[in-house]
Design an enzyme around this catalytic site. Structure first.
Site, PDB file in Angstrom:
ATOM      1  CG  HIS A  54      -1.941   1.026   1.292  1.00  0.00           C
ATOM      2  ND1 HIS A  54      -1.674   2.347   1.572  1.00  0.00           N
ATOM      3  CD2 HIS A  54      -3.270   0.948   1.071  1.00  0.00           C
ATOM      4  CE1 HIS A  54      -2.812   3.036   1.518  1.00  0.00           C
ATOM      5  NE2 HIS A  54      -3.790   2.209   1.216  1.00  0.00           N
ATOM      6  CG  HIS A  98      -7.186   0.296  -1.279  1.00  0.00           C
ATOM      7  ND1 HIS A  98      -6.512   0.580  -0.114  1.00  0.00           N
ATOM      8  CD2 HIS A  98      -7.468  -1.031  -1.244  1.00  0.00           C
ATOM      9  CE1 HIS A  98      -6.384  -0.537   0.595  1.00  0.00           C
ATOM     10  NE2 HIS A  98      -6.939  -1.520  -0.070  1.00  0.00           N
ATOM     11  CB  CYS A 146      -4.331   3.378  -2.146  1.00  0.00           C
ATOM     12  SG  CYS A 146      -5.483   4.412  -1.231  1.00  0.00           S
ATOM     13  CE1 TYR A 152     -11.930   0.530   5.163  1.00  0.00           C
ATOM     14  CE2 TYR A 152     -10.982   2.103   6.713  1.00  0.00           C
ATOM     15  CZ  TYR A 152     -10.873   1.306   5.588  1.00  0.00           C
ATOM     16  OH  TYR A 152      -9.700   1.295   4.873  1.00  0.00           O
ATOM     17  CG  ASP A 168      -9.750   3.091   0.514  1.00  0.00           C
ATOM     18  OD1 ASP A 168     -10.059   2.535   1.581  1.00  0.00           O
ATOM     19  OD2 ASP A 168      -8.623   3.583   0.310  1.00  0.00           O
ATOM     20  CG  HIS A 169     -10.921   5.707   3.606  1.00  0.00           C
ATOM     21  ND1 HIS A 169      -9.976   6.588   4.061  1.00  0.00           N
ATOM     22  CD2 HIS A 169     -10.410   4.480   3.807  1.00  0.00           C
ATOM     23  CE1 HIS A 169      -8.944   5.913   4.504  1.00  0.00           C
ATOM     24  NE2 HIS A 169      -9.173   4.621   4.357  1.00  0.00           N
TER      25      HIS A 169
HETATM   26  C1  DNO Z   1      -6.680   2.852   5.255  1.00  0.00           C
HETATM   27  C2  DNO Z   1      -6.098   1.655   4.642  1.00  0.00           C
HETATM   28  C3  DNO Z   1      -4.717   1.407   5.168  1.00  0.00           C
HETATM   29  C4  DNO Z   1      -4.195   0.068   4.662  1.00  0.00           C
HETATM   30  C5  DNO Z   1      -2.808  -0.243   5.140  1.00  0.00           C
HETATM   31  C6  DNO Z   1      -2.301  -1.479   4.447  1.00  0.00           C
HETATM   32  O1  DNO Z   1      -7.861   2.927   5.411  1.00  0.00           O
HETATM   33  O2  DNO Z   1      -6.133   1.699   3.280  1.00  0.00           O
HETATM   34  O3  DNO Z   1      -4.763   1.410   6.551  1.00  0.00           O
HETATM   35  O4  DNO Z   1      -5.030  -0.932   5.130  1.00  0.00           O
HETATM   36  O5  DNO Z   1      -1.937   0.789   4.913  1.00  0.00           O
HETATM   37  O6  DNO Z   1      -1.270  -2.017   5.192  1.00  0.00           O
END
Ligand code: DNO
Length: 349
Positions: free
Chosen positions: A198, A265, A236, A324, A310-311
């Site tokens: 990531h 992501h 990401c 989340y 993602d988020h």
């Molecule tokens: C945030 C996530 C990160 C991810 C870590 C992977 O929401 O995308 O915390 O899980 O960096 O190790």
């Protein structure tokens, strides 16, 4: 692509039953959360998660994350033992069907934000990083607890770690990453797992702590340390995208064509004039990233890895783990499904 959703296990207020109701949902992204970094994951815990997912028509095949112990990143004495534990965890996950393992190589802290519940005009809340709120903070002098930072560290431990990373510097961190990859990737290859690093979030140094997974040049360097699809990216968009100098679409075109993206992501961020940023709804029109061009780049390069929305923001009165919640991530998944359908149809015309 394989649509996935992050689930924090039994303590997650969102049930697998709800997750499975999101159209096209396939995979669960999770981890064993009650074991400290540097310890072996009990097989029963992995097996239980696999079963819970299967009982809900879902597949547990993505792990996020197996955390990398600080001593590995710092190259301290017990690194060999810790690397063996890391490899054992990969083997155990693979045994229960995991195909992709996400991790990061960020010193001390995962993502950095200054506020987790910034209210927007529409009443939704999201995570933000405002330089204005960072100004004047010095973790070596002040007691700082930024939201999201691991609260298990005492301020003294934080200071010790930050100084150690300051001395290590970027090149030292690269050396330790190289050692990690050379040990771990062959094991992942052997058991059919793709490791997906990531990016640093945000992708520039904060408080002088070195950051290396930040830009195209450094991603090239990371991927060339072990030239194998098992050594891949968790790309990401929201992390790389908050440095305006990163051309996320170009990066996706390049790394997806090389088959070096195992996991996407997908989220949008809005970069503000002073370089601060706000997490936003997933749509292109909500932020600085062109989610259509991002998807098109994936489709045109034949991407068949994992994708997760993602988020999300907190909307409709939902409370829970910042970033989340169920609702906005489900909207994100639906939007991403639509983008993929449109891009795939356009390509096959
Ligand atoms: C945030 C996530 C990160 C991810 C870590 C992977 O929401 O995308 O915390 O899980 O960096 O190790």
């Amino acid at each position: 692509m394989k649509m996935s959703f992050r689930w924090y296990g039994e303590t997650d207020p969102i049930s697998l039953q709800y997750i499975r109701q999101i159209p096209n949902m396939r995979s669960i992204v999770s981890a064993v959360y009650d074991v400290k970094p540097g310890e072996v994951w009990p097989e029963e815990s992995i097996e239980k998660m696999k079963k819970q997912c299967e009982d809900n028509g879902l597949v547990f095949d993505v792990v996020e994350s197996i955390p990398v112990h600080e001593d590995i990143k710092l190259g301290r004495n017990n690194v060999d033992e810790l690397l063996n534990v890391y490899c054992e965890n990969i083997r155990r996950c693979a045994k229960y069907g995991v195909k992709c393992v996400t991790y990061n190589f960020m010193p001390v802290f995962d993502w950095t934000r200054t506020q987790l519940d910034k209210e927007a005009a529409d009443g939704s809340t999201s995570l933000v990083m405002y330089w204005e709120q960072m100004k004047g903070l010095d973790p070596l002098k002040d007691d700082i607890h930024l939201p999201g930072w691991d609260s298990s560290y005492s301020q003294d431990e934080v200071r010790e770690l930050i100084s150690a990373y300051g001395e290590l510097g970027e090149e030292g961190l690269w050396e330790n990453l190289e050692k990690f990859l050379k040990k771990v990737i062959p094991v992942a290859e052997e058991c059919g797992v793709r490791m997906a690093i990531h990016p640093d979030d945000p992708p520039y140094p904060i408080f002088g702590i070195p950051r290396i997974i930040t830009c195209e040049e450094n991603l090239d360097r990371m991927l060339s340390i072990v030239d194998s699809p098992a050594n891949s990216l968790c790309l990401c968009t929201g992390s790389l995208g908050c440095a305006a100098s990163n051309d996320v679409v170009a990066m996706i075109k390049k790394y997806s064509a090389m088959d070096r993206i195992a996991f996407m992501h997908m989220r949008n961020i809005l970069i503000l004039d002073d370089g601060s940023f706000e997490e936003q709804g997933h749509l292109s029109s909500c932020g600085s990233l062109d989610m259509y061009e991002i998807t098109k780049a994936l489709v045109e390069t034949g991407f068949d890895g994992y994708v997760r929305p993602d988020h999300g923001r907190m909307i409709w009165g939902e409370t829970g783990k910042p970033g989340y919640g169920l609702y906005d991530r489900a909207l994100g998944a639906t939007y991403i499904n639509g983008l993929f359908e449109a891009c795939e149809k356009a390509l096959n015309k």
